[in-house]
Scaffold this motif. Sequence first.
Motif, PDB file in Angstrom:
ATOM      1  N   VAL A  12       0.860  -1.202   0.000  1.00  9.39           N
ATOM      2  CA  VAL A  12       0.000   0.000   0.000  1.00  9.39           C
ATOM      3  C   VAL A  12       0.892   1.246   0.000  1.00  9.39           C
ATOM      4  O   VAL A  12       0.681   2.189  -0.776  1.00  9.39           O
ATOM      5  CB  VAL A  12      -0.943  -0.004   1.234  1.00  9.39           C
ATOM      6  CG1 VAL A  12      -1.711   1.312   1.357  1.00  9.39           C
ATOM      7  CG2 VAL A  12      -1.908  -1.189   1.168  1.00  9.39           C
ATOM      8  N   GLU A  65      -5.659  15.099  10.840  1.00 10.94           N
ATOM      9  CA  GLU A  65      -6.099  14.477   9.587  1.00 10.94           C
ATOM     10  C   GLU A  65      -5.245  13.236   9.346  1.00 10.94           C
ATOM     11  O   GLU A  65      -4.011  13.284   9.389  1.00 10.94           O
ATOM     12  CB  GLU A  65      -5.958  15.426   8.388  1.00 10.94           C
ATOM     13  CG  GLU A  65      -6.453  14.712   7.115  1.00 10.94           C
ATOM     14  CD  GLU A  65      -6.443  15.556   5.852  1.00 10.94           C
ATOM     15  OE1 GLU A  65      -6.082  16.738   5.913  1.00 10.94           O
ATOM     16  OE2 GLU A  65      -6.798  14.995   4.794  1.00 10.94           O
ATOM     17  N   GLY A  67      -4.052  10.491   6.684  1.00 10.93           N
ATOM     18  CA  GLY A  67      -3.955  10.252   5.236  1.00 10.93           C
ATOM     19  C   GLY A  67      -4.112  11.545   4.466  1.00 10.93           C
ATOM     20  O   GLY A  67      -5.045  11.707   3.680  1.00 10.93           O
ATOM     21  N   VAL A  68      -3.161  12.475   4.667  1.00 15.57           N
ATOM     22  CA  VAL A  68      -3.294  13.820   4.092  1.00 15.57           C
ATOM     23  C   VAL A  68      -3.196  13.824   2.566  1.00 15.57           C
ATOM     24  O   VAL A  68      -3.687  14.760   1.916  1.00 15.57           O
ATOM     25  CB  VAL A  68      -2.248  14.792   4.688  1.00 15.57           C
ATOM     26  CG1 VAL A  68      -2.582  15.123   6.129  1.00 15.57           C
ATOM     27  CG2 VAL A  68      -0.827  14.218   4.583  1.00 15.57           C
ATOM     28  N   ASP A  89       0.478  10.605   7.244  1.00 17.88           N
ATOM     29  CA  ASP A  89       0.271   9.773   6.056  1.00 17.88           C
ATOM     30  C   ASP A  89       1.302   8.652   6.104  1.00 17.88           C
ATOM     31  O   ASP A  89       2.374   8.803   6.694  1.00 17.88           O
ATOM     32  CB  ASP A  89       0.431  10.595   4.768  1.00 17.88           C
ATOM     33  CG  ASP A  89      -0.204   9.895   3.566  1.00 17.88           C
ATOM     34  OD1 ASP A  89      -1.323  10.276   3.168  1.00 17.88           O
ATOM     35  OD2 ASP A  89       0.399   8.922   3.042  1.00 17.88           O
ATOM     36  N   HIS A 137      -7.852   1.607   2.857  1.00 17.62           N
ATOM     37  CA  HIS A 137      -6.612   1.153   2.214  1.00 17.62           C
ATOM     38  C   HIS A 137      -5.697   0.454   3.215  1.00 17.62           C
ATOM     39  O   HIS A 137      -4.771  -0.248   2.823  1.00 17.62           O
ATOM     40  CB  HIS A 137      -5.857   2.328   1.588  1.00 17.62           C
ATOM     41  CG  HIS A 137      -6.587   2.968   0.446  1.00 17.62           C
ATOM     42  ND1 HIS A 137      -6.996   2.250  -0.657  1.00 17.62           N
ATOM     43  CD2 HIS A 137      -6.995   4.234   0.233  1.00 17.62           C
ATOM     44  CE1 HIS A 137      -7.619   3.057  -1.501  1.00 17.62           C
ATOM     45  NE2 HIS A 137      -7.641   4.268  -0.975  1.00 17.62           N
TER      46      HIS A 137
HETATM   47  C1  SAM Z   1      -6.791   7.779  -1.834  1.00 16.96           C
HETATM   48  S1  SAM Z   1      -5.500   8.591  -0.979  1.00 16.96           S
HETATM   49  C2  SAM Z   1      -6.436   9.845  -0.118  1.00 16.96           C
HETATM   50  C3  SAM Z   1      -5.586  11.011   0.275  1.00 16.96           C
HETATM   51  C4  SAM Z   1      -6.366  12.252   0.700  1.00 16.96           C
HETATM   52  N1  SAM Z   1      -7.087  12.065   1.914  1.00 16.96           N
HETATM   53  C5  SAM Z   1      -7.291  12.651  -0.418  1.00 16.96           C
HETATM   54  O1  SAM Z   1      -8.518  12.606  -0.241  1.00 16.96           O
HETATM   55  O2  SAM Z   1      -6.799  13.012  -1.484  1.00 16.96           O
HETATM   56  C6  SAM Z   1      -5.099   7.452   0.316  1.00 16.96           C
HETATM   57  C7  SAM Z   1      -3.998   7.946   1.230  1.00 16.96           C
HETATM   58  O3  SAM Z   1      -4.023   7.130   2.407  1.00 16.96           O
HETATM   59  C8  SAM Z   1      -2.707   6.908   2.829  1.00 16.96           C
HETATM   60  N2  SAM Z   1      -2.712   5.708   3.684  1.00 16.96           N
HETATM   61  C9  SAM Z   1      -2.992   4.442   3.335  1.00 16.96           C
HETATM   62  N3  SAM Z   1      -2.872   3.623   4.401  1.00 16.96           N
HETATM   63  C10 SAM Z   1      -2.521   4.398   5.452  1.00 16.96           C
HETATM   64  C11 SAM Z   1      -2.219   4.124   6.820  1.00 16.96           C
HETATM   65  N4  SAM Z   1      -2.271   2.910   7.319  1.00 16.96           N
HETATM   66  N5  SAM Z   1      -1.866   5.170   7.596  1.00 16.96           N
HETATM   67  C12 SAM Z   1      -1.794   6.425   7.101  1.00 16.96           C
HETATM   68  N6  SAM Z   1      -2.064   6.738   5.820  1.00 16.96           N
HETATM   69  C13 SAM Z   1      -2.414   5.729   5.002  1.00 16.96           C
HETATM   70  C14 SAM Z   1      -1.945   6.746   1.526  1.00 16.96           C
HETATM   71  O4  SAM Z   1      -0.568   6.913   1.676  1.00 16.96           O
HETATM   72  C15 SAM Z   1      -2.598   7.821   0.666  1.00 16.96           C
HETATM   73  O5  SAM Z   1      -1.928   9.062   0.770  1.00 16.96           O
END
Ligand code: SAM
Length: 273
Positions: A12, A65, A67-68, A89, A137
């Motif tokens: 991921v 926030e 997952g920025v 993130d 995710h």
């Molecule tokens: C679809 S993107 C969404 C990003 C943002 N929130 C947006 O709406 O554009 C998913 C994000 O979740 C992050 N992510 C996935 N798994 C995560 C975890 N376990 N902890 C933190 N972030 C995570 C990814 O790195 C990615 O930046």
Amino acid sequence: MPETNETLKGEVRAFWDKSSCGEIYAQGEEPRSYYESHARTRYALEPVIPLFARFGEARDKDVLEIGVGMGADHIELAKAGPRGLTGVDLTPRAIEHVTRRLQVYGLNSRLQVADAEHLPFADESFDFVYSWGVLHHSPDTPQAIREVWRILRPGGKTRVMIYHKYSLVGYMLWLRYALMRGRPGRSLAEIYAQHLESPGTKAYSMAEARRMFGQFSQVEMRAELGFGDLLEGGVGQRHRGPLLSLAKRLWPRWFFKRFMKGHGLGLLVEAVK
Ligand SMILES: C[S@@+](CC[C@H](N)C(=O)[O-])C[C@H]1O[C@@H](n2cnc3c(N)ncnc32)[C@H](O)[C@@H]1O
């Protein structure tokens, strides 16, 4: 050998570190116009985001926030004037984007690479936790939701978007990758895990989501049709082909908006600890 949680999480991380979510919408070399073009396209395609997030409510609160991503929403949270703002993130790429993006506007946040399943914060340290399109995710989504509950203060609120299982996006992917390949027995869960964004992506029914948020004292949720369900914008890059182009032209959007409103990919959850 079955894949472990940590192996999958590595995949991921690698997926989102190659390209943060929405980079395809950002145009230009100069940082301000690059990030402004990203925000313009994002909110034009997903007008529900600011309506649901109500960024203004971050004022004078301790806000996290999770997952920025590229940081459009994080900028809106910072502009609202929180008492303290933190963003995490899983990927260094996202943290670099948001650091640069905040500099453009002269705004501040404590940003760090961290895992939603093991947040590096004390119990009861935030009033508001926001996360759009992230927790599904992570391999152990229920654990990530338990973390949200743990770090919220009593009475604190979270607004989270996770994917909804019974969605037009899911049905389209199932048609394409199950039925048209002569494998109608493939489940929606398998289809989401293998054909929607990062490996292992999950989507939940309302009942499953209610169970995951069971610790919270109040929970409201609704599914919302998004640009993916309605085949709008540059959606479907990964599934390109003549069939998708035809579907985009013939898609009866009015019908889905009128009769299938509850079959959107976005499950918007607001919960109070
Ligand atoms: C679809 S993107 C969404 C990003 C943002 N929130 C947006 O709406 O554009 C998913 C994000 O979740 C992050 N992510 C996935 N798994 C995560 C975890 N376990 N902890 C933190 N972030 C995570 C990814 O790195 C990615 O930046």
